[in-house]
Enzyme design. Structure first.
Site, PDB file in Angstrom:
ATOM      1  N   ASP A  87      83.082 116.712  80.598  1.00 30.27           N
ATOM      2  CA  ASP A  87      84.215 115.895  81.017  1.00 30.27           C
ATOM      3  C   ASP A  87      83.810 114.927  82.123  1.00 30.27           C
ATOM      4  O   ASP A  87      82.879 115.208  82.884  1.00 30.27           O
ATOM      5  CB  ASP A  87      85.338 116.829  81.507  1.00 30.27           C
ATOM      6  CG  ASP A  87      86.692 116.163  81.428  1.00 30.27           C
ATOM      7  OD1 ASP A  87      86.787 115.022  80.918  1.00 30.27           O
ATOM      8  OD2 ASP A  87      87.676 116.789  81.864  1.00 30.27           O
ATOM      9  N   GLY A 116      84.466 108.899  81.636  1.00 27.87           N
ATOM     10  CA  GLY A 116      85.297 107.726  81.919  1.00 27.87           C
ATOM     11  C   GLY A 116      85.466 107.519  83.414  1.00 27.87           C
ATOM     12  O   GLY A 116      85.260 106.410  83.937  1.00 27.87           O
ATOM     13  N   TRP A 169      83.639 108.617  85.857  1.00 31.93           N
ATOM     14  CA  TRP A 169      82.349 108.287  86.475  1.00 31.93           C
ATOM     15  C   TRP A 169      82.074 106.786  86.348  1.00 31.93           C
ATOM     16  O   TRP A 169      81.669 106.131  87.311  1.00 31.93           O
ATOM     17  CB  TRP A 169      81.242 109.094  85.790  1.00 31.93           C
ATOM     18  CG  TRP A 169      79.866 108.788  86.274  1.00 31.93           C
ATOM     19  CD1 TRP A 169      79.238 109.341  87.356  1.00 31.93           C
ATOM     20  CD2 TRP A 169      78.941 107.849  85.701  1.00 31.93           C
ATOM     21  NE1 TRP A 169      77.980 108.807  87.492  1.00 31.93           N
ATOM     22  CE2 TRP A 169      77.774 107.885  86.481  1.00 31.93           C
ATOM     23  CE3 TRP A 169      78.998 106.991  84.605  1.00 31.93           C
ATOM     24  CZ2 TRP A 169      76.667 107.096  86.210  1.00 31.93           C
ATOM     25  CZ3 TRP A 169      77.892 106.195  84.329  1.00 31.93           C
ATOM     26  CH2 TRP A 169      76.738 106.253  85.130  1.00 31.93           C
ATOM     27  N   HIS A 196      80.231 107.028  78.503  1.00 27.02           N
ATOM     28  CA  HIS A 196      79.872 107.813  77.318  1.00 27.02           C
ATOM     29  C   HIS A 196      78.395 107.634  76.952  1.00 27.02           C
ATOM     30  O   HIS A 196      77.723 108.600  76.575  1.00 27.02           O
ATOM     31  CB  HIS A 196      80.769 107.434  76.134  1.00 27.02           C
ATOM     32  CG  HIS A 196      82.212 107.771  76.346  1.00 27.02           C
ATOM     33  ND1 HIS A 196      82.624 108.973  76.870  1.00 27.02           N
ATOM     34  CD2 HIS A 196      83.352 107.062  76.115  1.00 27.02           C
ATOM     35  CE1 HIS A 196      83.947 108.985  76.964  1.00 27.02           C
ATOM     36  NE2 HIS A 196      84.407 107.840  76.518  1.00 27.02           N
ATOM     37  N   SER A 252      87.106 115.593  70.222  1.00 28.80           N
ATOM     38  CA  SER A 252      88.112 116.581  69.818  1.00 28.80           C
ATOM     39  C   SER A 252      89.058 115.995  68.777  1.00 28.80           C
ATOM     40  O   SER A 252      89.123 114.767  68.599  1.00 28.80           O
ATOM     41  CB  SER A 252      88.909 117.042  71.038  1.00 28.80           C
ATOM     42  OG  SER A 252      89.841 116.038  71.392  1.00 28.80           O
ATOM     43  N   ASN A 306      91.084 113.371  70.318  1.00 28.48           N
ATOM     44  CA  ASN A 306      90.478 112.145  70.856  1.00 28.48           C
ATOM     45  C   ASN A 306      90.745 110.889  70.008  1.00 28.48           C
ATOM     46  O   ASN A 306      90.551 109.772  70.476  1.00 28.48           O
ATOM     47  CB  ASN A 306      88.961 112.308  71.033  1.00 28.48           C
ATOM     48  CG  ASN A 306      88.580 113.148  72.236  1.00 28.48           C
ATOM     49  OD1 ASN A 306      87.520 113.763  72.283  1.00 28.48           O
ATOM     50  ND2 ASN A 306      89.455 113.196  73.242  1.00 28.48           N
TER      51      ASN A 306
HETATM   52  C1  FPP Z   1      85.079 113.474  78.146  1.00 29.69           C
HETATM   53  O1  FPP Z   1      85.066 112.523  79.184  1.00 29.69           O
HETATM   54  C2  FPP Z   1      84.023 113.171  77.202  1.00 29.69           C
HETATM   55  C3  FPP Z   1      84.231 112.826  75.902  1.00 29.69           C
HETATM   56  C4  FPP Z   1      85.564 112.773  75.290  1.00 29.69           C
HETATM   57  C5  FPP Z   1      83.107 112.472  75.032  1.00 29.69           C
HETATM   58  C6  FPP Z   1      81.831 113.204  75.252  1.00 29.69           C
HETATM   59  C7  FPP Z   1      80.790 112.559  74.461  1.00 29.69           C
HETATM   60  C8  FPP Z   1      79.527 112.297  74.875  1.00 29.69           C
HETATM   61  C9  FPP Z   1      78.985 112.704  76.171  1.00 29.69           C
HETATM   62  C10 FPP Z   1      78.596 111.625  73.947  1.00 29.69           C
HETATM   63  C11 FPP Z   1      78.166 112.646  72.931  1.00 29.69           C
HETATM   64  C12 FPP Z   1      76.863 112.363  72.474  1.00 29.69           C
HETATM   65  C13 FPP Z   1      76.059 113.235  71.798  1.00 29.69           C
HETATM   66  C14 FPP Z   1      74.722 112.796  71.485  1.00 29.69           C
HETATM   67  C15 FPP Z   1      76.439 114.594  71.378  1.00 29.69           C
HETATM   68  P1  FPP Z   1      86.307 111.589  79.360  1.00 29.69           P
HETATM   69  O2  FPP Z   1      86.080 110.313  78.643  1.00 29.69           O
HETATM   70  O3  FPP Z   1      87.542 112.324  78.963  1.00 29.69           O
HETATM   71  O4  FPP Z   1      86.277 111.310  80.875  1.00 29.69           O
HETATM   72  P2  FPP Z   1      87.541 111.199  81.846  1.00 29.69           P
HETATM   73  O5  FPP Z   1      88.169 112.562  81.854  1.00 29.69           O
HETATM   74  O6  FPP Z   1      86.925 110.833  83.131  1.00 29.69           O
HETATM   75  O7  FPP Z   1      88.433 110.154  81.281  1.00 29.69           O
END
Ligand code: FPP
Length: 240
Positions: free
Chosen positions: A20, A23, A25, A37, A65, A68
């Site tokens: 998590d 975004g 970051w 990402h 998910s 998402n």
């Molecule tokens: C949550 O952070 C993260 C995700 C929804 C996506 C995670 C995906 C990756 C790290 C890329 C995957 C790549 C591979 C190679 C498996 P968020 O966007 O919800 O962050 P926030 O809570 O700060 O908005």
């Protein structure tokens, strides 16, 4: 953490991670969420290597998910493209590092070319004997259980109610054959499961850190493993 301390740690066989904070970051740095990402995807590759070297046998990450899809289309597209790129480029690395990849989740909703690349990567790494790397895409824990029941029904396994048990359902889950996670890590402060591995996390230890996923590194992984070493797992029983 020094080498001696690392050597003394009991390493969890299976670690699951809710990655998590990509975004947040990125926003903090005045960059678009999608930059977070891409950075997150690099961290995934590094942590897979680190986990393998430390002795972890299975690593499962939550990449996308079932909820998402409701994000802005530009963000959904960027995430899908990152996954597309990973499926295409990681084979050489997986071959070199003996990694076995499995994608969990409902793949039927993904674009056909992505489904094909996933099938190729799963097939071409299936005989590898090193770390098992599960990527959850279009994954929801409840959805997985529903699909498992459907799969069991299709196989005619639910006809005799007296024979329905945990192991029957276990074998119909996307994670069939993979031991349950010993440790769940979630980054960036939130302390919830968010529909991840609902069945499999029944007895897992939970570790939460305020670090965001793009900031997560080997040292943070070792800290989580160290915390795991201080837990006492009783599985509902008593201390001996
Ligand atoms: C949550 O952070 C993260 C995700 C929804 C996506 C995670 C995906 C990756 C790290 C890329 C995957 C790549 C591979 C190679 C498996 P968020 O966007 O919800 O962050 P926030 O809570 O700060 O908005």
């Amino acid at each position: 953490m020094n080498e001696e301390k690392i050597q003394s740690l009991k390493v969890p066989a299976h670690i699951a991670i809710i990655m998590d904070g990509n975004g947040r970051w990125a926003k903090k740095r005045g960059m678009p969420r999608t930059f977070g990402h891409s950075q997150g995807a690099k961290v995934v590759e590094q942590i897979l290597e680190d986990a393998d070297h430390i002795g972890v046998k299975y690593l499962t990450v939550y990449a996308f998910s079932t909820e998402n899809w409701s994000r802005p289309q530009t963000e959904v597209k960027a995430l899908m493209n990152l996954l597309r790129r990973y499926m295409k480029t990681s084979l050489a690395k997986c071959a070199k590092n003996n990694v076995r990849v499995r994608v969990i989740g409902d793949k039927s909703m993904l674009d056909q070319d992505l489904q094909d690349s996933i099938a190729d990567l799963e097939r071409d790494t299936a005989a590898n004997t090193g770390i098992g790397f599960q990527i959850a895409i279009n994954y929801g824990g409840r959805d997985e259980i529903v699909r498992a029941v459907r799969r069991a029904a299709e196989k005619g396994l639910l006809n005799d109610p007296g024979r329905i048990d945990e192991s029957l359902l276990n074998d119909c889950l996307d994670t069939a054959g993979i031991p349950d996670p010993d440790l769940l890590i979630r980054t960036c402060g939130e302390q919830r499961i968010s529909n991840f591995l609902l069945w499999q996390l029944a007895y897992s230890e939970m570790y939460f850190t305020d670090k965001s996923w793009p900031e997560f590194d080997r040292e943070e992984l070792l800290k989580a493993i160290d915390a795991f070493n201080h837990r006492e797992r009783r599985y509902g029983g008593l201390i001996h």
